[in-house]
Design a protein around this motif. Structure first.
Motif, short mmCIF file in Angstrom:
data_model
loop_
_atom_site.label_atom_id
_atom_site.label_comp_id
_atom_site.label_asym_id
_atom_site.label_seq_id
_atom_site.Cartn_x
_atom_site.Cartn_y
_atom_site.Cartn_z
N LYS A 4 11.35 -6.36 -4.43
CA LYS A 4 10.91 -6.75 -5.77
C LYS A 4 9.41 -7.01 -5.79
O LYS A 4 8.70 -6.61 -6.72
N GLU A 5 8.90 -7.66 -4.74
CA GLU A 5 7.46 -7.95 -4.67
C GLU A 5 6.66 -6.67 -4.50
O GLU A 5 5.64 -6.46 -5.17
N GLY A 6 7.10 -5.79 -3.60
CA GLY A 6 6.36 -4.56 -3.33
C GLY A 6 6.31 -3.62 -4.52
O GLY A 6 5.24 -3.11 -4.89
N THR A 7 7.45 -3.40 -5.16
CA THR A 7 7.47 -2.51 -6.32
C THR A 7 6.76 -3.15 -7.51
O THR A 7 6.06 -2.47 -8.27
N GLY A 8 6.92 -4.48 -7.66
CA GLY A 8 6.23 -5.17 -8.75
C GLY A 8 4.72 -5.09 -8.59
O GLY A 8 4.00 -4.85 -9.57
N ALA A 9 4.24 -5.27 -7.36
CA ALA A 9 2.80 -5.20 -7.11
C ALA A 9 2.26 -3.81 -7.38
O ALA A 9 1.16 -3.64 -7.93
N PHE A 10 3.04 -2.80 -7.02
CA PHE A 10 2.61 -1.42 -7.27
C PHE A 10 2.48 -1.16 -8.77
O PHE A 10 1.48 -0.60 -9.23
N ILE A 11 3.49 -1.57 -9.52
CA ILE A 11 3.47 -1.34 -10.98
C ILE A 11 2.33 -2.13 -11.64
O ILE A 11 1.68 -1.65 -12.57
N GLU A 12 2.10 -3.34 -11.13
CA GLU A 12 1.06 -4.21 -11.71
C GLU A 12 -0.32 -3.94 -11.14
O GLU A 12 -1.29 -4.61 -11.52
N LYS A 13 -0.42 -2.96 -10.23
CA LYS A 13 -1.69 -2.57 -9.62
C LYS A 13 -2.39 -3.75 -8.93
O LYS A 13 -3.57 -4.02 -9.13
#
Length: 259
Positions: free
Chosen positions: A243-252
């Protein structure tokens, strides 16, 4: 915890375990194998340790082999028990550790020392390192996984040659064979290991542990490595790190896996 034969230092989220028997060129005896098991187990369970660096004290030797005096008078049953217990307690245990282990090979890595380095997940070596499995010159064969891991790393032909000649190879040749990942000077060895550790620490510890299990599965008898990869891949979706990794990617933004 204090150890008789090890020095354990914490550097941020990297733990450095140094085998400290310089008068014996850091040779592995039963006590040292037991202490390494305990230290690695403790580091693996420590949430503040994301990478382990394993090295030897002094400039001459990583580990110059096993302590031959301990088993010179063993019979066949005792020899089998020595190998089986050593593999279970340290070498297989190390290979399957969830925390990545970098072996920083400084100087001689012979016999059990090379077997220890090969059980680690990544190997870096100083340019004065010398590696070999000289056991046949003593009338025995490698017993801590050397015949298996060496062939996996360098191929059957080169493994046969190294074992049967009991010869040593230098760091550059070891790198060209795929036995070590990187070669540098003695002075820069620990800095290189710490640099690699830093890159590892940028990533998900849960995903790294899953990757270790998936990669190791390829070398286990009767285990479908592809199926293990599918299983571990799917399990990652249920972790906070996903969740953290994909969230960080989406949120740049940069992911923060180790808060």
């Amino acid at each position: 915890m204090s150890y008789e034969n090890l020095i354990v230092e914490q550097k941020g989220m990297t733990q450095v375990i140094t085998i400290n028997r310089p008068k014996q060129l850091n040779a592995l005896n039963k006590a040292t194998i037991q202490e390494l098991h305990e230290a690695l187990d403790a580091a693996d369970k420590d949430a503040q340790t994301g990478v382990i660096i394993l090295t030897g004290s002094g400039e001459k030797s990583f580990v110059a082999g096993a302590d031959i005096k301990e088993f010179a008078d063993f019979d066949p049953a005792q020899g089998k028990d020595l190998a089986a217990q050593g593999q279970e307690k340290l070498f297989t245990f190390l290979q399957n550790l969830s925390t990545p282990v970098i072996a920083a090979v400084n100087g001689f890595a012979l016999g059990g020392g090379l077997e220890l380095a090969m059980a680690a997940h990544i190997r870096v070596a100083s340019d004065n390192a010398r590696m070999g499995l000289p056991e046949v010159s003593l009338g025995v064969i490698p017993g801590y996984g050397g015949t298996q891991r060496l062939a996996q790393l360098v191929g059957r032909g080169k493994a046969m040659e190294m074992v049967m000649t009991a010869g040593m190879i230098g760091a550059e040749e070891a790198q060209s064979w795929g036995l070590v990942n990187h070669v540098t000077t003695q002075e820069e060895l620990m800095a290189l290991a710490e640099k690699i550790a830093g890159k590892i620490l940028n990533n998900s510890g849960n995903a790294i542990a899953a990757a270790i299990r998936a990669i190791n599965a390829n070398y286990e008898d009767g285990v479908d490595g592809y199926a293990k990869e599918v299983e571990e891949f799917g399990n990652c979706f249920g972790t906070p790190d996903f969740k953290e990794g994909t969230g960080a990617f989406i949120e740049k933004r940069k992911a923060n896996f180790r808060s």
